[in-house]
Design a protein around this motif. Structure first.
Motif, short mmCIF file in Angstrom:
data_model
loop_
_atom_site.label_atom_id
_atom_site.label_comp_id
_atom_site.label_asym_id
_atom_site.label_seq_id
_atom_site.Cartn_x
_atom_site.Cartn_y
_atom_site.Cartn_z
N TYR A 1 6.10 25.18 20.39
CA TYR A 1 5.67 24.22 19.38
C TYR A 1 5.11 23.00 20.11
CZ TYR A 1 10.02 21.75 20.49
OH TYR A 1 11.02 21.08 21.15
N VAL A 2 4.54 22.06 19.34
CA VAL A 2 3.92 20.88 19.94
C VAL A 2 4.46 19.62 19.28
CG1 VAL A 2 1.75 19.59 20.12
CG2 VAL A 2 1.77 22.03 20.61
N LEU A 3 4.78 18.64 20.12
CA LEU A 3 5.12 17.31 19.62
C LEU A 3 3.93 16.40 19.89
CD1 LEU A 3 8.77 16.51 20.81
CD2 LEU A 3 7.93 16.56 18.46
N TYR A 4 3.56 15.59 18.90
CA TYR A 4 2.46 14.63 19.11
C TYR A 4 2.94 13.21 18.88
CZ TYR A 4 -1.70 11.84 18.62
OH TYR A 4 -2.64 10.86 18.79
N GLU A 5 2.64 12.36 19.82
CA GLU A 5 2.95 10.93 19.70
C GLU A 5 2.08 10.17 20.70
OE1 GLU A 5 6.93 9.84 20.96
OE2 GLU A 5 7.00 8.21 19.50
N ASP A 6 1.56 9.02 20.29
CA ASP A 6 0.82 8.14 21.21
C ASP A 6 -0.29 8.83 21.99
OD1 ASP A 6 2.22 5.89 20.54
OD2 ASP A 6 3.71 6.13 22.14
N GLY A 7 -1.05 9.69 21.33
CA GLY A 7 -2.18 10.33 22.01
C GLY A 7 -1.82 11.47 22.93
N ILE A 8 -0.56 11.89 22.92
CA ILE A 8 -0.12 12.97 23.82
C ILE A 8 0.40 14.16 23.01
CG2 ILE A 8 1.50 13.65 25.63
CD1 ILE A 8 1.51 10.65 26.46
N PHE A 9 -0.19 15.31 23.27
CA PHE A 9 0.33 16.56 22.71
C PHE A 9 1.22 17.21 23.76
CE2 PHE A 9 -3.61 15.78 20.45
CZ PHE A 9 -3.27 16.09 19.14
N SER A 10 2.48 17.32 23.46
CA SER A 10 3.45 17.90 24.39
C SER A 10 3.81 19.31 23.91
CB SER A 10 4.69 17.01 24.45
OG SER A 10 5.70 17.63 25.21
N PHE A 11 3.41 20.30 24.68
CA PHE A 11 3.70 21.70 24.35
C PHE A 11 5.08 22.05 24.90
CE2 PHE A 11 -0.38 23.58 22.86
CZ PHE A 11 -1.17 22.46 22.96
N ARG A 12 5.97 22.52 24.04
CA ARG A 12 7.36 22.76 24.45
C ARG A 12 7.78 24.21 24.18
NH1 ARG A 12 10.43 17.28 24.33
NH2 ARG A 12 8.60 15.95 24.71
N ARG A 13 8.62 24.70 25.04
CA ARG A 13 9.22 26.02 24.84
C ARG A 13 10.25 25.95 23.73
NH1 ARG A 13 7.92 29.10 29.34
NH2 ARG A 13 7.16 27.80 31.05
N LEU A 14 10.18 26.91 22.82
CA LEU A 14 11.13 26.90 21.71
C LEU A 14 12.57 27.09 22.21
CD1 LEU A 14 11.35 26.92 18.52
CD2 LEU A 14 11.73 29.37 18.79
N GLU A 15 12.74 27.87 23.25
CA GLU A 15 14.09 28.22 23.69
C GLU A 15 14.89 27.02 24.18
OE1 GLU A 15 12.29 30.12 27.81
OE2 GLU A 15 14.27 30.71 27.17
N ASN A 16 14.21 26.05 24.84
CA ASN A 16 14.97 24.95 25.44
C ASN A 16 14.29 23.58 25.31
OD1 ASN A 16 12.89 25.26 27.21
ND2 ASN A 16 14.16 25.95 28.93
N ASP A 17 13.23 23.51 24.56
CA ASP A 17 12.49 22.25 24.34
C ASP A 17 11.81 21.70 25.59
OD1 ASP A 17 13.32 22.26 21.63
OD2 ASP A 17 15.22 21.33 22.21
N GLU A 18 11.74 22.52 26.64
CA GLU A 18 11.12 22.07 27.88
C GLU A 18 9.60 22.00 27.72
OE1 GLU A 18 12.43 24.24 31.58
OE2 GLU A 18 10.30 24.78 31.56
N GLU A 19 9.02 20.91 28.21
CA GLU A 19 7.56 20.78 28.16
C GLU A 19 6.93 21.68 29.22
OE1 GLU A 19 5.17 16.90 27.61
OE2 GLU A 19 5.04 17.32 29.75
#
Ligand SMILES: [Mn+2]
Length: 182
Positions: free
Chosen positions: A158-176
């Motif tokens: 999944y992706v988190l977006y904040e402050d111009g940054i899209f952070s792609f994270r692993r669902l299993e452990n939230d690691e970017e």
């Protein structure tokens, strides 16, 4: 809105949905953006291990005021009878910290001809189950991949977006595992 979580292609996987909602709560995001293909596995896919659409319905309805959703190519009209938030809209327009974003499932998008978008705007799509972060001309294209049936050796993500940054994270452990800065 300032911070959003973007996810797609749950395909009826309740284990995935529970993990996604946990990640969402931990993230501090204000909305969960779902890019379609929520309940059905789809004829081209195997059943996800955690396939339990009724459980997915229950979990997502409990978050009805947090979710913004578009229709995928696996959504049927009957889905709207069981889900308490709108799921049949083809597109969704968002403004996150003054950044315009257009969300759609993606199966009808002509990526060679994005002439309805303006410079600096973000196109959010799912559908391919493969994560993407790229510029197409002046437009930014983001695909978070699938949280349940990832393809082409990509992680469930999944992706988190904040402050111009899209952070792609692993669902299993939230690691970017990838990031894209506008
Ligand atoms: Mn799909």
């Amino acid at each position: 809105m300032k911070k959003i979580l973007i996810a797609s292609d749950i395909h009826g996987d309740a284990q995935t949905t529970a993990r996604l909602l946990e990640a969402y709560r931990k993230s501090g995001a204000e909305r969960l953006i779902l890019l379609g293909d929520i309940l059905y596995h789809g004829p081209r896919n195997d059943l996800p291990i955690g396939y339990a659409p009724k459980k997915v319905i229950e979990l997502l309805n409990g978050m009805r005021d947090q979710i913004l959703c578009v229709r995928g190519n696996c959504e049927a009209e009957v889905d709207q009878m069981v889900l308490d938030f709108p799921v049949l809209s083809e597109t969704l327009a968002l403004c996150v910290c003054e950044r315009n974003m257009i969300a759609t499932h993606g199966h009808h998008v002509d990526f060679a001809n994005l002439n309805t978008l303006r410079a600096g705007e973000v196109l959010l799509t799912g559908h391919t189950h493969v994560p993407v972060a790229r510029r197409i001309g002046d437009v930014i294209h983001i695909n978070p991949g699938s949280v349940s049936i990832s393809k082409e050796d990509s992680p469930k993500s999944y992706v988190l977006y904040e402050d111009g940054i899209f952070s792609f994270r692993r669902l299993e452990n939230d690691e970017e595992y990838m990031r894209f800065c506008i």
